[in-house]
Design a protein around this motif. Sequence first.
Motif, PDB file in Angstrom:
ATOM      1  N   SER A   1       0.822  -1.208   0.000  1.00  0.00           N
ATOM      2  CA  SER A   1       0.000   0.000   0.000  1.00  0.00           C
ATOM      3  C   SER A   1       0.861   1.266   0.000  1.00  0.00           C
ATOM      4  O   SER A   1       1.841   1.370   0.733  1.00  0.00           O
ATOM      5  CB  SER A   1      -0.901   0.006   1.241  1.00  0.00           C
ATOM      6  OG  SER A   1      -1.536   1.260   1.327  1.00  0.00           O
ATOM      7  N   ALA A   2       0.452   2.214  -0.837  1.00  0.00           N
ATOM      8  CA  ALA A   2       1.173   3.492  -0.863  1.00  0.00           C
ATOM      9  C   ALA A   2       0.516   4.504   0.071  1.00  0.00           C
ATOM     10  O   ALA A   2       1.015   5.612   0.246  1.00  0.00           O
ATOM     11  CB  ALA A   2       1.209   4.037  -2.288  1.00  0.00           C
ATOM     12  N   VAL A   3      -0.629   4.124   0.659  1.00  0.00           N
ATOM     13  CA  VAL A   3      -1.359   5.082   1.506  1.00  0.00           C
ATOM     14  C   VAL A   3      -1.442   4.649   2.972  1.00  0.00           C
ATOM     15  O   VAL A   3      -1.807   5.450   3.831  1.00  0.00           O
ATOM     16  CB  VAL A   3      -2.802   5.330   0.991  1.00  0.00           C
ATOM     17  CG1 VAL A   3      -2.781   6.099  -0.308  1.00  0.00           C
ATOM     18  CG2 VAL A   3      -3.573   4.032   0.834  1.00  0.00           C
ATOM     19  N   GLN A   4      -1.102   3.403   3.245  1.00  0.00           N
ATOM     20  CA  GLN A   4      -1.241   2.896   4.620  1.00  0.00           C
ATOM     21  C   GLN A   4       0.033   3.205   5.406  1.00  0.00           C
ATOM     22  O   GLN A   4       1.106   2.690   5.079  1.00  0.00           O
ATOM     23  CB  GLN A   4      -1.457   1.384   4.545  1.00  0.00           C
ATOM     24  CG  GLN A   4      -1.741   0.720   5.866  1.00  0.00           C
ATOM     25  CD  GLN A   4      -2.015  -0.762   5.631  1.00  0.00           C
ATOM     26  OE1 GLN A   4      -2.919  -1.140   4.882  1.00  0.00           O
ATOM     27  NE2 GLN A   4      -1.201  -1.620   6.224  1.00  0.00           N
ATOM     28  N   ASP A   5      -0.102   4.060   6.423  1.00  0.00           N
ATOM     29  CA  ASP A   5       1.070   4.465   7.219  1.00  0.00           C
ATOM     30  C   ASP A   5       1.859   3.244   7.675  1.00  0.00           C
ATOM     31  O   ASP A   5       1.280   2.286   8.175  1.00  0.00           O
ATOM     32  CB  ASP A   5       0.609   5.240   8.461  1.00  0.00           C
ATOM     33  CG  ASP A   5       0.512   6.715   8.139  1.00  0.00           C
ATOM     34  OD1 ASP A   5       1.009   7.099   7.064  1.00  0.00           O
ATOM     35  OD2 ASP A   5      -0.080   7.464   8.938  1.00  0.00           O
ATOM     36  N   GLY A   6       3.175   3.290   7.509  1.00  0.00           N
ATOM     37  CA  GLY A   6       4.022   2.204   8.008  1.00  0.00           C
ATOM     38  C   GLY A   6       4.193   1.059   7.023  1.00  0.00           C
ATOM     39  O   GLY A   6       4.942   0.125   7.291  1.00  0.00           O
ATOM     40  N   SER A   7       3.514   1.116   5.861  1.00  0.00           N
ATOM     41  CA  SER A   7       3.711   0.034   4.882  1.00  0.00           C
ATOM     42  C   SER A   7       5.138   0.116   4.329  1.00  0.00           C
ATOM     43  O   SER A   7       5.786   1.169   4.386  1.00  0.00           O
ATOM     44  CB  SER A   7       2.714   0.156   3.736  1.00  0.00           C
ATOM     45  OG  SER A   7       3.123   1.177   2.840  1.00  0.00           O
TER      46      SER A   7
END
Length: 340
Positions: free
Chosen positions: A70-76
């Motif tokens: 994911s490019a939007v999920q914090d910490g990915s």
Amino acid sequence: MKQRIIVLIVLCFAVIILAVVAFRVSDRHQETEQIFAMDTYMELTVYGKGTKEALMEAKNEIRELEDMLSAVQDGSLICEINEKKEGTFPEKIAPLWEKSYEIYQKTEGSLDLTVYPVVKAWGFTSKKYRVPSEKELSECVALLGMNQVIYDSATKKITLPEGCELDFGAVAKGYTGDVLAQKMKDRGIKSALLYLGGNIQLIGGKPDGSPYKVGIKNPNGDTAPIGVLSVKDVAVVTSGGYERCFEQDGVTYHHIIDPHTGYPADNELSSVTIVAKEGVVADGYSTALYVYGLERSIAYWKEHSEEFEAVFVDRAGTVYVTAGLKDVFDTKENLVVIER
Ligand code: AMP
Ligand code: MG
């Protein structure tokens, strides 16, 4: 004595019939799970023995891949790489980068996983849609290009130039389909329909051995499918502007970007469906050829027909199908068969 033998024979037949029926019943045992992941609704239907465990593993795999891609999920993982401009791809996702890079090269950069700055500028990540200025877009476009990324295939280490950011949205679901199918096949699953938000990955055919029927959405508005594919053991992936778009001042802007201009791809195509053995190939090419346009895509397929088959729908509603699908595609529309 004779009577006993007859009873014995009848009993044997009864046992055999019962065993066959039980086997058939277990073969057709069906289990379905729904999950919301990768910003989309997914439904996994699995047949046979061990479906519960297979579905449990599949859900964990989806979450694990989402946490990486994911490019939007914090910490990915991808968020971290985008921030630090360096990182290392785990073995699990290195092949995804490598296959995407191959398609990037073969389609003159039409599939480009560095498109993220442009996708953000249009607000497709935040869903706060806006039309960027030409200046803003040309500045973003200057940052694009998978060939600007340094990737060491031995160590899987990746380094991004300043301003570069990755977006795996065009290939993540297709690749996830491949990972799930492999895991399920390893468990002995012989029939499954994995619906991953518009992407379909099939394992085998239906439990009775017949092909699965996969409808292709009419991209020009009609609710009835534009055609139905009868297929087994393949991935079927469609890209179309209708999937995510917004309207401003009477103009519709959609989410598939031409990396050379920064604007949504604007050609005669309304949708591209790719049928391929591997989900990543189907997903990668569906996006790339949507950008490439009809004529170049037809020419490309004639050169690379061993890689995939395709259904193209243009804005006028004409349906084009590559030769390998002509006998398994059912449509009431005007159909043009593309021969090799
Ligand atoms: P798909 O629905 O598979 O065609 O993928 C579209 C998504 O991939 C978009 O929502 C963007 O996040 C991203 N994307 C858009 N244009 C491109 C492109 N030309 N190359 C790679 N990714 C893209
Ligand atoms: Mg795609």
